[in-house]
Design a protein around this motif. Structure first.
Motif, mmCIF file in Angstrom:
data_model
loop_
_atom_site.group_PDB
_atom_site.id
_atom_site.type_symbol
_atom_site.label_atom_id
_atom_site.label_comp_id
_atom_site.label_asym_id
_atom_site.label_seq_id
_atom_site.Cartn_x
_atom_site.Cartn_y
_atom_site.Cartn_z
ATOM 1 N N SER A 9 48.464 37.200 46.877
ATOM 2 C CA SER A 9 47.152 36.576 46.695
ATOM 3 C C SER A 9 47.330 35.119 46.302
ATOM 4 O O SER A 9 48.332 34.729 45.699
ATOM 5 N N GLY A 10 46.329 34.293 46.642
ATOM 6 C CA GLY A 10 46.349 32.877 46.297
ATOM 7 C C GLY A 10 45.181 32.523 45.408
ATOM 8 O O GLY A 10 44.512 33.401 44.851
ATOM 9 N N ASN A 11 44.899 31.242 45.287
ATOM 10 C CA ASN A 11 43.824 30.818 44.392
ATOM 11 C C ASN A 11 42.453 31.278 44.869
ATOM 12 O O ASN A 11 41.561 31.544 44.074
ATOM 13 N N HIS A 12 42.262 31.407 46.200
ATOM 14 C CA HIS A 12 40.952 31.813 46.704
ATOM 15 C C HIS A 12 40.744 33.321 46.672
ATOM 16 O O HIS A 12 39.603 33.785 46.767
ATOM 17 N N ASP A 13 41.817 34.081 46.606
ATOM 18 C CA ASP A 13 41.648 35.539 46.564
ATOM 19 C C ASP A 13 42.403 36.140 45.377
ATOM 20 O O ASP A 13 42.968 37.223 45.462
ATOM 21 N N ALA A 14 42.436 35.407 44.274
ATOM 22 C CA ALA A 14 43.092 35.898 43.066
ATOM 23 C C ALA A 14 42.517 37.259 42.672
ATOM 24 O O ALA A 14 41.352 37.564 42.931
ATOM 25 N N ALA A 15 43.343 38.042 42.044
ATOM 26 C CA ALA A 15 42.958 39.424 41.738
ATOM 27 C C ALA A 15 41.650 39.492 40.956
ATOM 28 O O ALA A 15 40.846 40.408 41.159
ATOM 29 N N SER A 16 41.423 38.525 40.077
ATOM 30 C CA SER A 16 40.211 38.573 39.260
ATOM 31 C C SER A 16 38.953 38.260 40.058
ATOM 32 O O SER A 16 37.845 38.488 39.580
ATOM 33 N N GLN A 17 39.094 37.704 41.288
ATOM 34 C CA GLN A 17 37.930 37.324 42.079
ATOM 35 C C GLN A 17 37.559 38.364 43.126
ATOM 36 O O GLN A 17 36.485 38.307 43.705
ATOM 37 N N ILE A 18 38.434 39.292 43.397
ATOM 38 C CA ILE A 18 38.101 40.324 44.376
ATOM 39 C C ILE A 18 37.365 41.429 43.637
ATOM 40 O O ILE A 18 37.953 42.282 42.999
ATOM 41 N N ARG A 23 42.653 32.246 39.341
ATOM 42 C CA ARG A 23 42.577 31.172 40.336
ATOM 43 C C ARG A 23 43.449 29.973 39.968
ATOM 44 O O ARG A 23 44.225 29.478 40.780
ATOM 45 N N ASP A 24 43.334 29.507 38.743
ATOM 46 C CA ASP A 24 43.929 28.232 38.337
ATOM 47 C C ASP A 24 45.326 28.458 37.763
ATOM 48 O O ASP A 24 45.547 28.393 36.555
ATOM 49 N N VAL A 25 46.291 28.719 38.632
ATOM 50 C CA VAL A 25 47.665 28.944 38.196
ATOM 51 C C VAL A 25 48.392 27.604 38.114
ATOM 52 O O VAL A 25 48.567 26.923 39.126
ATOM 53 N N GLN A 26 48.814 27.246 36.912
ATOM 54 C CA GLN A 26 49.514 25.987 36.710
ATOM 55 C C GLN A 26 50.998 26.184 36.415
ATOM 56 O O GLN A 26 51.740 25.212 36.295
#
Length: 412
Positions: A90-99, A137-140
């Motif tokens: 998964s990436g920033n647009h489909d992060a686990a918390s957003q699905i 989403r915001d992985v730094q």
């Protein structure tokens, strides 16, 4: 081993700003991410690939309905039936918390862990895939720094959604350096997030962005698709691009500098549009036209209604679709009356001196011209005969032309 590397599919992305191209083409673009995914699956099956990896942003944020996920599942079933495994991070647009709604994946379709790096061994392929998805989403954090060491005697493939060293067009997520990627010593690193394909690391342990699967707006120009990666133990990876997009955005830049007629402008624009249509090989081509330069057509091009109509007519003629046209042109500078008078005076003086002989010429013209005259040779390399009126006339003509050219350049 043949690996298909794709990323940034943005399935069912809610495209906006399509009103200019008409509803039929807008609907085609809204369906384009699904059709591009179908093309990806078909390519993977047709080439009898051993593995498909998707390096993030399969979806475009939270689903609007179950239809998006269901369509993806249907495509994955096709790969399952063909016996081709799939690995997804998964990436920033489909992060686990957003699905917010999830569907069970078919057997053989692997969604990698988001809390730490995971390694999946494919014994039948003699390969291992390392990767980690986004939990938020915001992985730094530098995810690459925690990826495991390569496994001996296996082909090592990494999958990572990252901005890597950064891009002006993308947010900086999971940043890492070239040295971080090289240190992993994987046979191939499949990267996602940057929508422009290209290598970050080349050589023995390469890392590539595949770019997105389908251009979604005028900034995402050119061919889009996936990478075919051939891997063989002890050999460098062989990477080849395969276009999978169904519609293509292109930018047409026309330098109108010095153009004086609309026919000339139309011909230059038409040829560039026609080339874009040829390159697209039957795909829908949506173009943005940008006109620049200094031209007497500046006032005509300032009429935006005429400009859009003219460019639309050209696009329709060659089989393209116009998104919009912009003209950032300048009119030529107004003639300088003093410079024009000076040019006329030079011409008159040169004509009057032509019959007066070398002495009058040399004493009248400035030092630069005298120095030039002394170095001038005649036919065959012999010194110029200043007693020859024809030779003096030729010298004056050349001097006049040179000065005239200088004045004309300053005047423009």
């Amino acid at each position: 081993m043949l690996v298909v590397h794709a990323a940034d599919i943005h399935l069912d992305s809610p495209l906006r700003g399509l009103t200019r191209i008409g509803e039929d083409y807008a609907q085609e673009l809204r369906r384009s991410t699904r059709r591009a995914l179908e093309n990806l699956v078909a390519l993977t099956v047709d080439r009898q690939a051993d593995l498909l990896v998707i390096a993030g942003d399969l979806y475009d944020g939270s689903w609007h309905d179950f239809g998006t996920g269901q369509f993806f599942i249907e495509q994955m079933v096709t790969l399952k039936d063909a016996g081709i495994p799939v690995v997804i991070v998964s990436g920033n647009h489909d992060a686990a918390s957003q699905i917010t709604r999830s569907l069970t994946l078919p057997p053989g379709i692997h969604l990698m862990a988001t809390d730490k790096p995971e390694s999946i061994v494919f014994d039948d392929l003699g390969a291992v895939v390392h990767g980690q998805g986004y939990a938020i989403r915001d992985v730094q954090d530098n995810l690459a720094a925690a990826y495991p060491e390569r496994v001996a005697d296996l082909l090592n493939i990494g999958v990572l959604h990252t901005a890597a060293t950064g891009s002006p067009d993308h947010d900086t997520y999971a940043p890492c350096s070239v040295a971080d990627l090289q240190a992993l010593r994987y046979d191939y690193l499949a990267l996602g997030h940057i929508h422009q394909r290209g290598p970050v690391v080349e050589g023995e342990f390469p890392a590539h962005f595949s770019g997105n699967l389908q251009g979604r707006n005028p900034r995402e120009t050119g061919a889009k698709g996936a990478l075919l990666v051939e891997l063989e133990s002890g050999e460098p990876a062989r990477v080849k691009f395969e276009a999978l997009d169904v519609a293509r955005w292109e930018r047409v830049d026309v330098d109108a500098d010095g153009m004086v007629g609309t026919d000339e402008l139309a011909a230059a624009t038409r040829e560039q549009m026609r080339q874009a249509v040829r390159d697209a090989q039957g795909r829908t081509v949506i173009v943005r036209v940008a006109l620049t330069g200094t031209t007497k057509l500046a006032n005509r091009l300032a009429d935006d209604e005429w400009l859009q109509a003219e460019m639309t007519a050209i696009a329709t003629d060659v089989g393209a679709v116009l998104d919009k046209a912009t003209a950032r042109v300048r009119p030529p500078a107004a003639p300088d009356p003093d410079a024009q008078r000076l040019r006329e005076a030079v011409a008159q003086t040169a004509e009057s001196l032509a019959g007066d002989g070398a002495k009058s010429v040399v004493t009248t013209l400035d030092r630069e011209i005298r120095d030039i005259a002394r170095g001038v040779v005649g036919p065959g390399g012999s010194p110029l005969d200043f007693s020859d009126p024809a030779a003096i006339g030729d010298l004056l003509d050349r001097a006049r032309d040179g000065l005239d050219a200088r004045l004309a350049e300053r005047q423009s």
